[in-house]
Scaffold this active site. Sequence first.
Site, short mmCIF file in Angstrom:
data_model
loop_
_atom_site.label_atom_id
_atom_site.label_comp_id
_atom_site.label_asym_id
_atom_site.label_seq_id
_atom_site.Cartn_x
_atom_site.Cartn_y
_atom_site.Cartn_z
N ARG A 59 0.85 -1.22 0.00
CA ARG A 59 0.00 0.00 0.00
C ARG A 59 0.88 1.25 0.00
O ARG A 59 0.61 2.21 -0.70
CB ARG A 59 -0.90 0.05 1.24
CG ARG A 59 -1.79 -1.15 1.52
CD ARG A 59 -3.07 -1.13 0.70
NE ARG A 59 -2.81 -1.48 -0.67
CZ ARG A 59 -2.45 -2.70 -1.10
NH1 ARG A 59 -2.33 -3.69 -0.27
NH2 ARG A 59 -2.21 -2.94 -2.37
N VAL A 93 -5.70 6.61 4.76
CA VAL A 93 -4.32 6.51 5.25
C VAL A 93 -3.33 6.92 4.16
O VAL A 93 -2.13 6.87 4.37
CB VAL A 93 -4.02 5.10 5.81
CG1 VAL A 93 -4.88 4.82 7.03
CG2 VAL A 93 -4.23 4.02 4.75
N ASP A 94 -3.84 7.29 2.98
CA ASP A 94 -2.95 7.80 1.93
C ASP A 94 -2.55 9.24 2.27
O ASP A 94 -3.06 9.83 3.23
CB ASP A 94 -3.61 7.69 0.54
CG ASP A 94 -4.85 8.58 0.40
OD1 ASP A 94 -4.75 9.79 0.64
OD2 ASP A 94 -5.93 8.05 0.03
N HIS A 109 -7.56 7.54 11.01
CA HIS A 109 -7.24 6.10 10.93
C HIS A 109 -5.75 5.85 10.69
O HIS A 109 -5.38 4.75 10.29
CB HIS A 109 -8.08 5.43 9.83
CG HIS A 109 -9.54 5.30 10.20
ND1 HIS A 109 -10.52 4.99 9.29
CD2 HIS A 109 -10.17 5.45 11.40
CE1 HIS A 109 -11.69 4.95 9.91
NE2 HIS A 109 -11.51 5.23 11.17
N CYS A 136 12.94 1.25 16.21
CA CYS A 136 12.63 2.63 16.55
C CYS A 136 13.92 3.44 16.76
O CYS A 136 14.83 2.98 17.46
CB CYS A 136 11.80 2.64 17.83
SG CYS A 136 11.40 4.27 18.43
N LEU A 201 -20.78 8.77 -4.38
CA LEU A 201 -21.18 8.14 -5.63
C LEU A 201 -22.60 7.58 -5.56
O LEU A 201 -23.33 7.55 -6.54
CB LEU A 201 -20.18 7.02 -5.97
CG LEU A 201 -20.14 6.52 -7.40
CD1 LEU A 201 -19.85 7.65 -8.38
CD2 LEU A 201 -19.07 5.44 -7.53
N ALA A 218 -16.65 12.29 -6.98
CA ALA A 218 -16.03 13.33 -6.15
C ALA A 218 -15.36 14.41 -7.00
O ALA A 218 -15.43 15.60 -6.66
CB ALA A 218 -15.00 12.69 -5.22
P1 OAD Z 1 -15.67 2.41 1.67
O1 OAD Z 1 -14.94 1.58 0.67
O2 OAD Z 1 -16.48 1.71 2.70
O3 OAD Z 1 -16.65 3.40 0.91
C1 OAD Z 1 -16.23 4.22 -0.14
C2 OAD Z 1 -17.44 5.04 -0.61
O4 OAD Z 1 -16.99 5.90 -1.65
C3 OAD Z 1 -18.60 4.22 -1.16
O5 OAD Z 1 -19.83 4.66 -0.59
C4 OAD Z 1 -18.57 4.52 -2.66
O6 OAD Z 1 -19.86 4.57 -3.23
C5 OAD Z 1 -17.94 5.90 -2.68
N1 OAD Z 1 -17.21 6.20 -3.92
C6 OAD Z 1 -16.52 5.35 -4.72
N2 OAD Z 1 -15.98 6.01 -5.75
C7 OAD Z 1 -16.32 7.31 -5.61
C8 OAD Z 1 -16.08 8.50 -6.37
N3 OAD Z 1 -15.35 8.48 -7.48
N4 OAD Z 1 -16.61 9.66 -5.90
C9 OAD Z 1 -17.35 9.70 -4.77
N5 OAD Z 1 -17.62 8.61 -4.03
C10 OAD Z 1 -17.11 7.43 -4.43
O7 OAD Z 1 -14.59 3.40 2.33
P2 OAD Z 1 -14.68 4.25 3.68
O8 OAD Z 1 -16.07 4.70 3.93
O9 OAD Z 1 -13.61 5.26 3.59
O10 OAD Z 1 -10.80 1.86 8.12
O11 OAD Z 1 -14.28 3.16 4.74
C11 OAD Z 1 -14.17 3.53 6.07
C12 OAD Z 1 -13.09 2.73 6.76
O12 OAD Z 1 -13.30 1.36 6.54
C13 OAD Z 1 -11.70 2.96 6.23
O13 OAD Z 1 -11.06 4.12 6.72
C14 OAD Z 1 -10.99 1.76 6.70
C15 OAD Z 1 -12.00 0.71 6.35
O14 OAD Z 1 -11.98 -0.42 7.09
C16 OAD Z 1 -9.64 1.48 8.68
O15 OAD Z 1 -8.71 1.07 8.02
C17 OAD Z 1 -9.61 1.63 10.16
#
Ligand code: OAD
Length: 232
Positions: A59, A93-94, A109, A136, A201, A218
């Site tokens: 990653r 995390v990017d 996160h 470390c 989306l 987005a």
């Molecule tokens: P998800 O993968 O759960 O959701 C991504 C969302 O972005 C979805 O609702 C898609 O419809 C939307 N999406 C995809 N492409 C898009 C675009 N081009 N424009 C706008 N929206 C778009 O990701 P997160 O909600 O970020 O946690 O997930 C939350 C957490 O779950 C992450 O931070 C991670 C993961 O487990 C940890 O690592 C602790």
Amino acid sequence: MYRAARIVILTGAGISAESGLRTFRGADGLWENHRVQEVATPEAFHQDPELVYRFYNERRRSLATVQPNAAHLALARLEHEWGGDLLLVTQNVDDLHGRAGSRNLLHMHGELLKGRCLDCRAVRAWPGDMDQTSRCLSCGGGPMRPHIVWFGEMPLETTRIYQALDRCDLFVAIGTSGHVYPAAGFVEAVGPGARTLELNLEPSLVASAFQRSLTGRATDLVPTFVNELLGP
Ligand code: OAD
């Protein structure tokens, strides 16, 4: 259209999707071919540290192949040109928000480009690979882990985030599915009178909690929103 002095913006994987980074909850239910439990829990790290290090090394390396997109850049422009307070909270995390120029930014996160000492807990920049021999430099020898919040661990900076939510006039969630708490509950934590907007989306799991929910990419929705807010 939006009158606000204090803004909190939450972003998720959807904002980085058009830069070429995969979201978490794609159609196959896998994340880069792994179940999340195999790579993103403290138990996984304990049982198979090599796999977890390798996963995050991949990653981390993939960041070199991607660039901030128009949505990241628009949020950075908003921070610099907006007269009021703006806090950007990302679950990602990017490093794309930072590279786009956002500065008032919290990574709740964690961050791929940082490592944390398992002994002294110091957090340090970690641009390269990490493995079981990584040590470390702060305490002079503790083993390092990725500075990533895994499932079952506490997100970072929550006190600052909830304070900002309580005081904000506008809360905007961008590109997040609403599956993971506490971020999915931020829309319920805003103070009285705050406006709430979702840009995604598709409607997220918590879309009905927002006053307004717009669907689209987005890179289309975020620059339009920023232009509206900043005015001509
Ligand atoms: P998800 O993968 O759960 O959701 C991504 C969302 O972005 C979805 O609702 C898609 O419809 C939307 N999406 C995809 N492409 C898009 C675009 N081009 N424009 C706008 N929206 C778009 O990701 P997160 O909600 O970020 O946690 O997930 C939350 C957490 O779950 C992450 O931070 C991670 C993961 O487990 C940890 O690592 C602790």
